[in-house]
Scaffold this active site. Sequence first.
Site, mmCIF file in Angstrom:
data_model
loop_
_atom_site.group_PDB
_atom_site.id
_atom_site.type_symbol
_atom_site.label_atom_id
_atom_site.label_comp_id
_atom_site.label_asym_id
_atom_site.label_seq_id
_atom_site.Cartn_x
_atom_site.Cartn_y
_atom_site.Cartn_z
ATOM 1 N N GLU A 128 26.492 31.751 38.706
ATOM 2 C CA GLU A 128 27.906 31.459 38.897
ATOM 3 C C GLU A 128 28.251 31.483 40.388
ATOM 4 O O GLU A 128 28.540 32.563 40.938
ATOM 5 C CB GLU A 128 28.763 32.494 38.178
ATOM 6 C CG GLU A 128 28.559 32.530 36.687
ATOM 7 C CD GLU A 128 29.846 32.944 35.983
ATOM 8 O OE1 GLU A 128 30.368 32.143 35.200
ATOM 9 O OE2 GLU A 128 30.333 34.044 36.246
ATOM 10 N N ASN A 174 34.358 33.260 28.349
ATOM 11 C CA ASN A 174 34.796 34.531 28.947
ATOM 12 C C ASN A 174 36.319 34.489 29.060
ATOM 13 O O ASN A 174 36.864 33.803 29.924
ATOM 14 C CB ASN A 174 34.142 34.681 30.334
ATOM 15 C CG ASN A 174 34.680 35.882 31.090
ATOM 16 O OD1 ASN A 174 35.300 36.779 30.504
ATOM 17 N ND2 ASN A 174 34.443 35.909 32.394
ATOM 18 N N SER A 226 34.041 26.765 36.738
ATOM 19 C CA SER A 226 34.920 25.620 36.472
ATOM 20 C C SER A 226 34.300 24.568 35.554
ATOM 21 O O SER A 226 34.522 23.361 35.749
ATOM 22 C CB SER A 226 35.382 24.979 37.786
ATOM 23 O OG SER A 226 36.188 25.895 38.507
ATOM 24 N N GLY A 276 35.092 30.083 31.757
ATOM 25 C CA GLY A 276 36.280 30.939 31.880
ATOM 26 C C GLY A 276 37.520 30.195 31.421
ATOM 27 O O GLY A 276 37.822 30.111 30.229
ATOM 28 N N LYS A 318 38.316 36.783 29.870
ATOM 29 C CA LYS A 318 38.836 37.673 30.932
ATOM 30 C C LYS A 318 40.003 38.506 30.387
ATOM 31 O O LYS A 318 40.001 38.865 29.221
ATOM 32 C CB LYS A 318 39.231 36.853 32.169
ATOM 33 C CG LYS A 318 38.138 35.865 32.587
ATOM 34 C CD LYS A 318 38.358 35.280 33.946
ATOM 35 C CE LYS A 318 37.312 34.213 34.200
ATOM 36 N NZ LYS A 318 37.253 33.753 35.563
ATOM 37 N N GLU A 323 34.001 38.745 39.502
ATOM 38 C CA GLU A 323 35.299 39.444 39.586
ATOM 39 C C GLU A 323 35.094 40.960 39.534
ATOM 40 O O GLU A 323 35.819 41.716 40.177
ATOM 41 C CB GLU A 323 36.223 38.952 38.450
ATOM 42 C CG GLU A 323 36.743 37.550 38.739
ATOM 43 C CD GLU A 323 37.001 36.697 37.515
ATOM 44 O OE1 GLU A 323 37.138 37.248 36.401
ATOM 45 O OE2 GLU A 323 37.070 35.460 37.666
ATOM 46 N N GLY A 383 36.977 29.629 38.731
ATOM 47 C CA GLY A 383 38.434 29.581 38.675
ATOM 48 C C GLY A 383 39.065 28.714 39.743
ATOM 49 O O GLY A 383 40.274 28.750 39.954
ATOM 50 N N HIS A 407 29.793 40.249 36.616
ATOM 51 C CA HIS A 407 30.625 39.075 36.902
ATOM 52 C C HIS A 407 31.184 39.206 38.320
ATOM 53 O O HIS A 407 31.492 40.315 38.768
ATOM 54 C CB HIS A 407 31.760 38.981 35.880
ATOM 55 C CG HIS A 407 32.506 37.686 35.961
ATOM 56 N ND1 HIS A 407 33.457 37.450 36.919
ATOM 57 C CD2 HIS A 407 32.424 36.552 35.217
ATOM 58 C CE1 HIS A 407 33.931 36.224 36.760
ATOM 59 N NE2 HIS A 407 33.317 35.653 35.728
HETATM 60 C C1 PEP Z 1 33.820 32.756 34.569
HETATM 61 O O1 PEP Z 1 34.750 33.490 34.351
HETATM 62 O O2 PEP Z 1 32.677 33.170 34.429
HETATM 63 C C2 PEP Z 1 34.080 31.375 34.974
HETATM 64 C C3 PEP Z 1 33.067 30.615 35.223
HETATM 65 O O3 PEP Z 1 35.400 30.991 35.071
HETATM 66 P P1 PEP Z 1 35.934 29.472 35.241
HETATM 67 O O4 PEP Z 1 35.245 28.648 34.179
HETATM 68 O O5 PEP Z 1 37.405 29.567 35.022
HETATM 69 O O6 PEP Z 1 35.559 29.025 36.596
#
Ligand code: PEP
Length: 257
Positions: A167, A9, A213, A234, A11, A97, A173, A95
């Site tokens: 998630e 992803n 992460s 991400g 973003k 966000e 993040g 998501h």
């Molecule tokens: C995501 O954007 O779905 C995500 C898991 O981000 P990150 O891997 O940066 O935590």
Amino acid sequence: MRKPIIAGNWKMNKTVEESIALSNGIKRNLFNINNLEVVLCPPVTSLSDVKDVVLDTNIILGAQNMHWEKEGAFTGEVSAKMLKTLGCKYVIIGHSERRTYFGETNETVNKKVKSAITEGLFPIMCVGEKLEERESGKTFDVVSLHVEKGLLNVDKKEILNIVIAYEPVWAIGTGKNATAEQAEEVHKFIRNLLAKKYDREISESIRIQYGGSVKPDSIESLIKEKDIDGALVGGASLKEESFVDIVKKASRVVKEK
Ligand code: PEP
């Protein structure tokens, strides 16, 4: 057996030129991976160019969001059909966000999921608790609400087109991933929910990926778990080296799983 899925992803990152460079790098390294699905979800501005890069490879295109209506006066939005005709197979829906910054709710997630399926897209539906919810023992309540409401009126046939991404919001993040045991506990819980809502056979065929992460040093322990069918990545998907490393490590574990 469920084919694991690793999705990047991106973003709101990468210009068209940067997207072409990154997807070319990923293609060079991952063209022969076939025991898991590799999905790239660039920003909407890069979908068309990344589609050209991954054409005739196993790498699959996905989008990060969509509107539930087919068309109309919805300035700035894109429809499922637009994404489909751009070559997307998957679309990330709900998501955290989007839920946090753009007011998405379980109800809008459900509308998007239904609309995506109708148009022939495969939703990656995100669910997961916030830190304070985990700390106050509400993880299972929140996840169960996300799953139940997000999948409202999704029937036995339609559910087979959906990937669920667990998630935990506190892990996105932040550099702090859930341990394999913490993630597996929730994945198993989600699979049991699906078994109750549909049936055991269906629940065993639905892919539940982990996101939060994920890095090259955490992917192996996560994907070894029985109910973890891949990852939504991400930050680490923005660099060729780390994303390729994650996919290759996952692929090796999957061979032995
Ligand atoms: C995501 O954007 O779905 C995500 C898991 O981000 P990150 O891997 O940066 O935590």
